[in-house]
Design a protein around this motif. Sequence first.
Motif, mmCIF file in Angstrom:
data_model
loop_
_atom_site.group_PDB
_atom_site.id
_atom_site.type_symbol
_atom_site.label_atom_id
_atom_site.label_comp_id
_atom_site.label_asym_id
_atom_site.label_seq_id
_atom_site.Cartn_x
_atom_site.Cartn_y
_atom_site.Cartn_z
ATOM 1 N N TYR A 208 -24.429 17.167 -3.513
ATOM 2 C CA TYR A 208 -24.859 16.590 -2.231
ATOM 3 C C TYR A 208 -26.251 17.074 -1.833
ATOM 4 C CZ TYR A 208 -20.422 14.288 -1.895
ATOM 5 O OH TYR A 208 -19.362 13.453 -2.165
ATOM 6 N N TYR B 76 -10.492 1.699 -0.159
ATOM 7 C CA TYR B 76 -9.740 1.467 1.084
ATOM 8 C C TYR B 76 -9.974 2.601 2.059
ATOM 9 C CZ TYR B 76 -7.489 -2.498 -1.014
ATOM 10 O OH TYR B 76 -7.270 -3.728 -1.581
ATOM 11 N N THR C 179 -21.062 -4.467 -1.338
ATOM 12 C CA THR C 179 -19.964 -3.533 -1.640
ATOM 13 C C THR C 179 -19.013 -4.158 -2.649
ATOM 14 O OG1 THR C 179 -18.060 -2.319 -0.744
ATOM 15 C CG2 THR C 179 -18.766 -4.251 0.505
ATOM 16 N N SER C 180 -18.482 -3.326 -3.547
ATOM 17 C CA SER C 180 -17.599 -3.839 -4.595
ATOM 18 C C SER C 180 -16.185 -4.075 -4.081
ATOM 19 C CB SER C 180 -17.563 -2.858 -5.775
ATOM 20 O OG SER C 180 -17.075 -1.603 -5.336
ATOM 21 N N PHE D 42 -22.428 3.254 -6.839
ATOM 22 C CA PHE D 42 -21.374 4.109 -7.401
ATOM 23 C C PHE D 42 -20.758 3.545 -8.675
ATOM 24 C CE2 PHE D 42 -21.898 5.184 -3.032
ATOM 25 C CZ PHE D 42 -21.906 6.563 -3.080
ATOM 26 N N ARG D 43 -20.560 2.217 -8.694
ATOM 27 C CA ARG D 43 -19.771 1.655 -9.787
ATOM 28 C C ARG D 43 -20.540 0.677 -10.659
ATOM 29 N NH1 ARG D 43 -17.322 2.500 -5.243
ATOM 30 N NH2 ARG D 43 -15.696 4.079 -5.270
ATOM 31 N N ARG E 80 -28.621 14.765 -3.644
ATOM 32 C CA ARG E 80 -28.689 13.423 -3.045
ATOM 33 C C ARG E 80 -29.437 13.466 -1.707
ATOM 34 N NH1 ARG E 80 -22.752 11.292 -3.158
ATOM 35 N NH2 ARG E 80 -23.682 9.578 -1.961
ATOM 36 N N GLY F 122 -9.031 10.772 -0.162
ATOM 37 C CA GLY F 122 -7.844 11.453 0.375
ATOM 38 C C GLY F 122 -8.036 11.899 1.817
ATOM 39 N N GLU F 123 -9.259 11.761 2.351
ATOM 40 C CA GLU F 123 -9.514 12.145 3.747
ATOM 41 C C GLU F 123 -9.598 10.900 4.630
ATOM 42 O OE1 GLU F 123 -11.798 16.343 3.472
ATOM 43 O OE2 GLU F 123 -13.109 14.610 3.271
ATOM 44 N N ALA G 288 -23.135 0.316 -0.845
ATOM 45 C CA ALA G 288 -24.268 0.903 -1.568
ATOM 46 C C ALA G 288 -25.319 -0.129 -1.986
ATOM 47 C CB ALA G 288 -23.746 1.636 -2.794
HETATM 48 C C1 BV8 Z 1 -7.931 7.132 3.020
HETATM 49 C C2 BV8 Z 1 -18.193 9.240 -0.075
HETATM 50 C C3 BV8 Z 1 -5.980 7.486 4.338
HETATM 51 C C4 BV8 Z 1 -18.799 10.322 -0.757
HETATM 52 C C5 BV8 Z 1 -16.548 7.791 -0.831
HETATM 53 C C6 BV8 Z 1 -4.428 3.167 -4.434
HETATM 54 C C7 BV8 Z 1 -4.500 1.933 -3.806
HETATM 55 C C8 BV8 Z 1 -5.178 1.768 -2.615
HETATM 56 C C9 BV8 Z 1 -5.805 2.835 -2.019
HETATM 57 C C10 BV8 Z 1 -5.758 4.054 -2.629
HETATM 58 C C11 BV8 Z 1 -5.058 4.214 -3.831
HETATM 59 N N1 BV8 Z 1 -5.184 5.512 -4.213
HETATM 60 C C12 BV8 Z 1 -5.931 6.170 -3.286
HETATM 61 C C13 BV8 Z 1 -6.283 5.288 -2.320
HETATM 62 C C14 BV8 Z 1 -7.099 5.571 -1.155
HETATM 63 C C15 BV8 Z 1 -8.549 5.774 -1.491
HETATM 64 C C16 BV8 Z 1 -9.034 4.572 -2.275
HETATM 65 O O1 BV8 Z 1 -9.358 3.541 -1.746
HETATM 66 N N2 BV8 Z 1 -9.117 4.683 -3.589
HETATM 67 C C17 BV8 Z 1 -9.481 3.541 -4.404
HETATM 68 C C18 BV8 Z 1 -10.679 3.912 -5.249
HETATM 69 C C19 BV8 Z 1 -8.290 3.120 -5.183
HETATM 70 N N3 BV8 Z 1 -9.257 5.856 -0.227
HETATM 71 C C20 BV8 Z 1 -9.368 6.998 0.424
HETATM 72 O O2 BV8 Z 1 -8.964 8.053 -0.039
HETATM 73 C C21 BV8 Z 1 -9.983 6.930 1.791
HETATM 74 N N4 BV8 Z 1 -9.164 7.574 2.739
HETATM 75 O O3 BV8 Z 1 -7.440 6.185 2.464
HETATM 76 O O4 BV8 Z 1 -7.326 7.843 4.017
HETATM 77 C C22 BV8 Z 1 -5.830 6.360 5.312
HETATM 78 C C23 BV8 Z 1 -4.606 5.949 5.636
HETATM 79 C C24 BV8 Z 1 -4.405 4.910 6.541
HETATM 80 C C25 BV8 Z 1 -5.480 4.265 7.120
HETATM 81 C C26 BV8 Z 1 -6.708 4.683 6.802
HETATM 82 C C27 BV8 Z 1 -6.886 5.730 5.904
HETATM 83 C C28 BV8 Z 1 -11.308 7.658 1.814
HETATM 84 C C29 BV8 Z 1 -12.327 6.918 1.024
HETATM 85 C C30 BV8 Z 1 -13.660 7.617 1.124
HETATM 86 C C31 BV8 Z 1 -14.296 7.651 -0.167
HETATM 87 N N5 BV8 Z 1 -15.594 8.225 -0.087
HETATM 88 N N6 BV8 Z 1 -17.557 8.500 -1.076
HETATM 89 C C32 BV8 Z 1 -20.106 10.047 -1.328
HETATM 90 O O5 BV8 Z 1 -20.805 9.131 -0.984
HETATM 91 O O6 BV8 Z 1 -20.380 10.906 -2.166
HETATM 92 S S1 BV8 Z 1 -16.309 6.269 -1.591
HETATM 93 C C33 BV8 Z 1 -17.644 5.616 -2.422
HETATM 94 O O7 BV8 Z 1 -17.278 4.247 -2.560
HETATM 95 C C34 BV8 Z 1 -18.933 5.523 -1.798
HETATM 96 O O8 BV8 Z 1 -19.231 6.559 -0.965
HETATM 97 C C35 BV8 Z 1 -18.959 4.232 -1.038
HETATM 98 O O9 BV8 Z 1 -18.990 4.491 0.332
HETATM 99 C C36 BV8 Z 1 -17.670 3.578 -1.404
HETATM 100 C C37 BV8 Z 1 -17.765 2.155 -1.610
HETATM 101 O O10 BV8 Z 1 -18.618 1.853 -2.703
HETATM 102 P P1 BV8 Z 1 -19.593 0.642 -2.594
HETATM 103 O O11 BV8 Z 1 -20.491 0.873 -1.451
HETATM 104 O O12 BV8 Z 1 -18.822 -0.611 -2.617
HETATM 105 O O13 BV8 Z 1 -20.459 0.832 -3.932
HETATM 106 P P2 BV8 Z 1 -20.159 0.260 -5.407
HETATM 107 O O14 BV8 Z 1 -21.050 0.990 -6.339
HETATM 108 O O15 BV8 Z 1 -18.733 0.264 -5.706
HETATM 109 O O16 BV8 Z 1 -20.616 -1.265 -5.335
HETATM 110 C C38 BV8 Z 1 -21.982 -1.606 -5.170
HETATM 111 C C39 BV8 Z 1 -22.063 -3.091 -4.837
HETATM 112 O O17 BV8 Z 1 -23.419 -3.394 -4.546
HETATM 113 C C40 BV8 Z 1 -21.668 -4.000 -6.011
HETATM 114 O O18 BV8 Z 1 -20.882 -5.074 -5.508
HETATM 115 C C41 BV8 Z 1 -23.006 -4.540 -6.553
HETATM 116 O O19 BV8 Z 1 -22.917 -5.855 -7.074
HETATM 117 C C42 BV8 Z 1 -23.835 -4.541 -5.278
HETATM 118 N N7 BV8 Z 1 -25.295 -4.423 -5.463
HETATM 119 C C43 BV8 Z 1 -25.984 -3.636 -6.307
HETATM 120 N N8 BV8 Z 1 -27.305 -3.793 -6.120
HETATM 121 C C44 BV8 Z 1 -27.455 -4.704 -5.127
HETATM 122 C C45 BV8 Z 1 -26.177 -5.106 -4.704
HETATM 123 N N9 BV8 Z 1 -25.975 -6.025 -3.741
HETATM 124 C C46 BV8 Z 1 -27.077 -6.570 -3.178
HETATM 125 N N10 BV8 Z 1 -28.361 -6.236 -3.513
HETATM 126 C C47 BV8 Z 1 -28.576 -5.324 -4.482
HETATM 127 N N11 BV8 Z 1 -29.848 -5.002 -4.808
#
Ligand code: BV8
Length: 237
Positions: free
Chosen positions: A61, A188, A183-184, A29-30, A64, A159-160, A18
């Motif tokens: 959505y 996963y 990305t933060s 997001f975070r 957005r 979860g997808e 993001a």
């Molecule tokens: C899956 C889409 C099975 C919708 C999104 C426990 C442990 C480990 C994993 C899990 C767990 N419990 C559950 C899980 C799995 C889960 C997961 O990871 N959960 C986490 C939170 C614990 N994952 C899933 O469910 C995934 N599916 O695992 O399937 C599988 C099995 C085997 C193999 C493969 C798969 C599905 C995940 C999909 C999630 N969907 N959303 C929507 O957009 O509405 S996630 C959401 O976070 C966002 O969509 C985005 O894509 C994603 C990542 O966020 P970031 O892009 O990193 O954004 P964030 O705000 O966090 O960070 C922004 C960064 O930008 C910061 O670092 C900041 O400093 C920086 N920044 C800000 N401004 C600037 C900048 N940098 C530069 N310049 C700037 N100007």
Amino acid sequence: MNLPDPRHFKNIVVLTGAGVSAESGLRTFRDNNGLWREYRVEELATPEAFTKNPKLVHAFYNSRRHTLLQSAKANKAHFALANFESTFEGNFLLVTQNVDNLHEQAGSKNPHHLHGELLRARCGLCEHSVDIEGDLTCQSICRHCGGIGAMRPDIVWFGEMPQQLELIEPALSRCDLFVSIGTSGTVYPAAGFLRLAKTNGAITVELNLEASANSGFFDYCSLGLASDVLPNFFHTA
Ligand code: BV8
Ligand code: ZN
């Protein structure tokens, strides 16, 4: 420490989040102003949320999608990536967690949308997916099977299964440079790409505003706004 020159590599994988679209006016997001600070993920970005309250999920959505279409323009960071790709002679794979179309707008050839796309909808009955610009509602009809009420944003919810992993994971296994941008590193499987690339010997670079959760595992890190750091790193300024 000087950053490596990406032109010295043959197989590059770039992962964006993001942060790359933040300067285009799309909320992350975070961060403090992030979407998940205002809304509860469980109520909007899970299949269970869609089953329980599809109207609420559509409204989130649709709103957005409006913002993306009405006010978001690709920024210098998107253009730096597209310009680099257009003259790079090796293999270049751009993977984005973002659901916007700003990489495409800047001219990136084939960004892989790991978490789906805001400008696409999918039928929950027949899985057929289509381009969309307008709103989805609980009455939307699938053009393919005629089903009513099962059209959903083509977004990967928690979860997808993320999209195109079968293409992305082999590219990570053979890349010699992995670059993570804006990305933060909390979601996963994207957060595990660093480890996969590193295990296979790639040099790893983080470009971010603030150090991510995995920052200590990268070989190089450069902090700053994506619009400053990317043109500098990719020598496109
Ligand atoms: C899956 C889409 C099975 C919708 C999104 C426990 C442990 C480990 C994993 C899990 C767990 N419990 C559950 C899980 C799995 C889960 C997961 O990871 N959960 C986490 C939170 C614990 N994952 C899933 O469910 C995934 N599916 O695992 O399937 C599988 C099995 C085997 C193999 C493969 C798969 C599905 C995940 C999909 C999630 N969907 N959303 C929507 O957009 O509405 S996630 C959401 O976070 C966002 O969509 C985005 O894509 C994603 C990542 O966020 P970031 O892009 O990193 O954004 P964030 O705000 O966090 O960070 C922004 C960064 O930008 C910061 O670092 C900041 O400093 C920086 N920044 C800000 N401004 C600037 C900048 N940098 C530069 N310049 C700037 N100007
Ligand atoms: Zn259908």
